[in-house]
Design a protein around this motif. Structure first.
Motif, PDB file in Angstrom:
ATOM      1  N   UNK A  13     -38.104  56.030   6.509  1.00 38.47           N
ATOM      2  CA  UNK A  13     -38.013  57.343   5.837  1.00 38.47           C
ATOM      3  C   UNK A  13     -38.443  57.075   4.336  1.00 38.47           C
ATOM      4  N   UNK A  34     -35.564  56.962  14.747  1.00 35.30           N
ATOM      5  CA  UNK A  34     -36.335  56.531  14.150  1.00 35.30           C
ATOM      6  C   UNK A  34     -35.961  55.145  13.403  1.00 35.30           C
ATOM      7  N   UNK A  52     -35.054  53.627  10.219  1.00 35.51           N
ATOM      8  CA  UNK A  52     -34.705  54.142   9.084  1.00 35.51           C
ATOM      9  C   UNK A  52     -35.645  53.596   7.938  1.00 35.51           C
ATOM     10  N   UNK A  85     -39.202  61.490  -1.147  1.00 32.21           N
ATOM     11  CA  UNK A  85     -38.007  62.818  -0.938  1.00 32.21           C
ATOM     12  C   UNK A  85     -37.536  62.835  -2.265  1.00 32.21           C
ATOM     13  N   UNK A 117     -38.087  62.746   8.349  1.00 30.39           N
ATOM     14  CA  UNK A 117     -36.735  62.380   8.585  1.00 30.39           C
ATOM     15  C   UNK A 117     -36.013  63.397   9.574  1.00 30.39           C
ATOM     16  N   UNK A 118     -35.114  62.787  10.544  1.00 31.45           N
ATOM     17  CA  UNK A 118     -34.473  63.530  11.315  1.00 31.45           C
ATOM     18  C   UNK A 118     -33.178  64.129  10.694  1.00 31.45           C
ATOM     19  N   UNK A 119     -32.748  63.841   9.538  1.00 34.72           N
ATOM     20  CA  UNK A 119     -31.485  63.949   8.871  1.00 34.72           C
ATOM     21  C   UNK A 119     -31.785  65.364   8.262  1.00 34.72           C
ATOM     22  N   UNK A 120     -33.110  66.156   8.160  1.00 35.19           N
ATOM     23  CA  UNK A 120     -33.374  67.342   7.799  1.00 35.19           C
ATOM     24  C   UNK A 120     -33.057  68.444   9.018  1.00 35.19           C
ATOM     25  N   UNK A 121     -33.204  67.921  10.032  1.00 31.88           N
ATOM     26  CA  UNK A 121     -33.082  68.894  11.314  1.00 31.88           C
ATOM     27  C   UNK A 121     -34.166  69.839  11.179  1.00 31.88           C
ATOM     28  N   UNK A 151     -38.749  65.571  12.495  1.00 34.38           N
ATOM     29  CA  UNK A 151     -37.610  64.322  12.778  1.00 34.38           C
ATOM     30  C   UNK A 151     -38.230  62.873  12.984  1.00 34.38           C
ATOM     31  N   UNK A 152     -39.349  62.911  13.492  1.00 33.20           N
ATOM     32  CA  UNK A 152     -39.983  61.641  13.750  1.00 33.20           C
ATOM     33  C   UNK A 152     -41.055  61.334  12.616  1.00 33.20           C
ATOM     34  N   UNK A 168     -38.190  57.604   1.305  1.00 32.60           N
ATOM     35  CA  UNK A 168     -37.021  58.068   0.397  1.00 32.60           C
ATOM     36  C   UNK A 168     -37.471  58.251  -1.057  1.00 32.60           C
TER      37      UNK A 168
END
Lengths: 386, 386
Positions: free
Chosen positions: A30, A25, A27, A35, A232-236, A228-229, A32
Motif C-alpha cells: 500500500x 494484497x 499490505x 496516500x 488499496x482495497x480499503x477504498x472499494x 483494489x490490487x 501509505x
C-alpha cells in the motif's frame, strides 16, 4: 456449505491458522505515504467537493484519469462518458446481473471462474454455461460449438464472461490469438463480452497480450477493473468501461444501490493516478508477488505427496491445486482449519455446476514467505491424512 | 418523467440556476480540520487495516462506536452484532427490498415518502400502500384500519416504513404518542417497522420524541441512520440497527452487492465518533439550518402568491410546497429551470400512487441565504406565470 458458510468458517479461524483463503494484497504494497500526502492535499485544495455527495457515474476528474491510464497503459481508448465508477468490481458484477440477466438467460463463463461473480448472478437465475480452459485460456473452439448449439435451441445468450489475464482461480492467461478468435465469435454471433481485468497489472512472465477491450472495434466488450490490487482495497473502487448505453443503464441501476461511490475516495485515487503513484509502485509489487508465487510453487514441490497437481500461474494472486480424486476439499477444509491450522477456498464454488470436488484455490500474495512455506507444509500433511 | 429524468434535468441546469433540488448539507458544516487530523492519525496508527479489505458487516471498531453513540445520544441499546454498516442509507433501502420484498408483498409507507426508497423497492414489485399524515405525522388510526383490511384480504405485509422525525419530504415529526401507538399496532398484527432516521439530529423545535427503536422491546424495528448529514456525505456511510437475524440476512445480500463498505472511510468515521466530532459540531449545524429554514419560510411568506401553501418543518432539510391545483410541478420544473433559473423536485414521485401533481420539495440546507431569498423570488414568479 455455501460460499458464505466458507466465509464464516474462515472467519472463525483462530490467529494461529495460516490462511490461503481470500484474495488480499500484501499490505506492504500500500502506498501509505503517497496516500497521506494526497489526502492532505485533497482536504486542502477542494474539501467541499471531496466531502459532498457526487454523481452516480462518478467524479469526472477520476473518469478522465482512468481514461488516460487505460489508454496509455492498457491501449484502451475511452472517454469519460464510457466510464462508470463502482464500489469495487463486485458492484460491477452486481450491475451486470441486475441490468442484463432475466431468469433463464444464458451467461457463458470459463469453468472454473470467479466464485463471487457466479454468486452475484445466481440471484437473477441465469442458465450458467461453462467452457473449459487449457494452458492458453478459455478453449474458444468449444465456446463456438456451445454458442452454435445454444443459438439453435433459441437460448438468449446475454454475455460471455472472461478473466483473460491471470485468471481467477486458475492463474491462466488467454493467448493473443485466442483473444482475437473470441472477439470474432462474438462478432459473428452478435454477443457481448465481459472482460474482468483485475490482475493484468501482475503478469510475471513476458506474455504479449492486450486487453480484449483494446481490440474491440464495435463496442462489444464491457471492461471491468479495480483499484483494489494496484492502490488499496480499503477504498472499494472499481470501474467499468463500455459503450455509453451500457454506462447509462448501469447508472440508473446504481442509483438504487447506493446513489454514488464515495467522492472522497474517488478524488484520492484520481490524484493517485495523476501523480503516477500506481505505475511507480507496480514494478516493486509485481516483483514481490512473483517471488511469493515462486515460494509457493517451491513449497508445493517440496511437500506435496504424489497425486497432487497445481497450475503455474502466469500472474495474479492464486495457485489452483488439484488433490487426488478421493478428496473432497470442502471436507478437507474442516480438518485443515481445526487440526492442521491452514485454510484455503475449496474449488467447488468456482464451477458453474459444482462438478469438481477435489480442487482448491490458494492465495500467495497476502501470507508472508514464512507462512507460505509453513502453510503448504501443513496443507500437505492435511492432504496426506485425508 | 421519472426520477432519473429529473436528475438529468437538474444536471443540465446551468451555473446560474439556483437549485432547491437534491438534499445536500451545507459544505461549511463539514468538519474538515478534524477529518484531516483523523486521516493523518489513521494512516499513521493502523494503515494496514484501514487500506485492506474488510468484513461485510463493517469494521468492528465502528460498530462499537455506533453502539455507544446510539445509546448515549438516541437511547437505543445495541451490540455490534446488531449493526451492519452500509454504503449510505441508500444501500440499506436496497437491502430491505432485496431481502424482504417478493412481488405482490405489501409495503406500507407514509404518503408522501422518500422518493428514493420507493424507487429502490419498485424493482422488487411490492404493492405500495400509502398512509396520510397530519401535523403529528403518520395517522396511525388510518394505518390500523388499512392493516386490518389487508390482513383480511390475506395480504403479506412485509414492513411499515416511516421517517418519523423531520420527515422527507414533508418536514413533519411524528408525536411521541403516535410512535407508541404505531409500535402497539405492529405488536398486535405482528409486523416489522423500518424507521429511517437521518434527520433527528436537526430538530429545530423543542419536541420531545425518542426513536421508535428506543421504545422497541421485541426487536420489531429495523433502524436506519447515516453519517451523511452529521459528518460528511462524501464518505457514503450509513448503518442499520436490527435484530441479529436481519443483520445476517443483510450481510449475505451485501456480499453480492459490494463485498464490504470502504474500511478507510469506516475507520475515519469511527475515530470521528470516538473524538466526539459529531456531537461537538451538531449545535452549530442545527442553528445554521434553523436559520436557513427560517429564511426560506420568510421568503415564501414574502413572495408567494395566494393559493400556495407550505409546511413549517420541525427539522431536517426540506420544505414541502403545494401549488394551486391547476399547476403540474413536473411541467413547472421545465420553465422554472430554463426561464426562471430555479430548480426543485416535483412532488409526484414521493407519492406511492403519484396521485398529487401540484406539490414540490425544496431543500434549504445547501443554498446560501442569498440564494434562498432570490430562488424563492424566482420560483414565485414561475408559479405566477404558470
Amino acid at each position: 456449505m455455501t460460499a458464505s458458510e466458507i466465509r464464516e468458517l474462515l472467519r472463525w479461524a483462530t490467529a494461529d491458522v495460516i490462511s490461503f483463503g481470500g484474495g488480499m494484497p500484501d499490505p506492504s504494497t500500500f502506498p501509505i505515504e503517497d496516500i497521506a500526502k494526497i489526502v492532505a492535499y485533497v482536504l486542502e485544495a477542494y474539501p467541499h467537493k471531496a466531502l459532498q455527495y457526487g454523481s452516480t457515474e462518478g467524479v469526472l476528474e477520476l473518469r478522465q484519469e482512468i481514461a488516460k491510464f487505460s489508454e496509455s497503459f492498457r491501449g484502451i481508448r475511452a472517454r469519460p462518458e464510457n466510464i462508470i465508477v463502482t464500489v469495487g468490481s463486485q458492484e460491477a458484477l452486481e450491475l451486470l446481473g441486475r441490468v442484463f440477466i432475466d431468469p433463464g438467460d444464458v451467461v457463458i463463463t470459463e469453468n472454473p471462474t470467479y466464485l463471487a461473480a457466479l454468486q452475484a448472478w445466481r440471484v437473477y437465475q441465469p442458465r450458467l454455461v461453462g467452457v473449459p480452459m487449457d494452458e492458453h485460456g478459455m478453449v474458444v473452439e468449444i465456446l463456438e460449438e456451445r454458442v452454435k448449439q445454444l443459438k439453435a435451441e433459441g437460448a438468449r445468450i446475454k454475455f460471455i464472461y472472461t478473466i483473460p489475464t491471470a485468471q481467477n482461480p486458475s492463474g491462466l492467461t488467454m493467448s493473443q490469438d485466442r483473444r482475437k478468435y473470441l472477439l470474432e465469435v462474438a462478432e459473428r454471433f452478435d454477443l457481448m463480452i465481459v472482460e474482468d481485468d483485475p490482475y493484468s497489472y501482475f503478469l510475471f512472465e513476458p506474455i504479449e497480450v492486450s486487453p480484449i477491450k483494446a481490440l474491440d472495434k464495435n463496442d462489444r466488450v464491457i471492461y471491468l477493473s479495480t483499484a483494489s490490487k494496484i492502490f488499496a482495497p480499503g477504498f472499494r473502487l472499481g470501474w467499468v468501461i463500455a459503450k455509453e448505453d451500457v454506462v447509462k443503464w448501469f447508472n440508473l441501476a446504481k442509483q438504487s444501490l447506493n446513489l454514488n461511490t464515495s467522492n472522497f475516495v474517488q478524488y484520492i485515487f484520481a490524484e493517485g493516478l495523476r501523480r503516477n503513484v500506481v505505475l511507480k509502485n507496480l514494478p516493486h509489487v509485481r516483483d514481490l508477488y512473483k517471488r511469493k508465487r515462486d515460494a509457493m510453487l517451491a513449497a508445493l514441490e517440496t511437500y506435496m505427496p504424489p497425486g497432487v497437481s497445481w497450475t503455474r500461474p502466469s500472474g495474479g494472486m492464486f495457485i489452483w491445486v488439484t488433490a487426488p480424486p478421493h478428496i473432497d476439499t470442502k471436507e478437507l477444509l474442516k480438518t485443515a482449519v481445526t487440526q492442521y491450522k491452514v485454510a484455503f477456498v475449496p474449488g467447488h464454488g468456482f464451477f458453474v455446476d459444482q462438478s469438481v470436488r477435489n480442487a482448491m484455490r490458494l492465495n500467495f500474495t497476502y501470507p508472508s514467505f514464512e507462512q507460505i512455506n509453513e502453510g503448504i507444509r501443513r496443507l500437505a500433511m492435511a492432504i496426506k491424512g485425508a
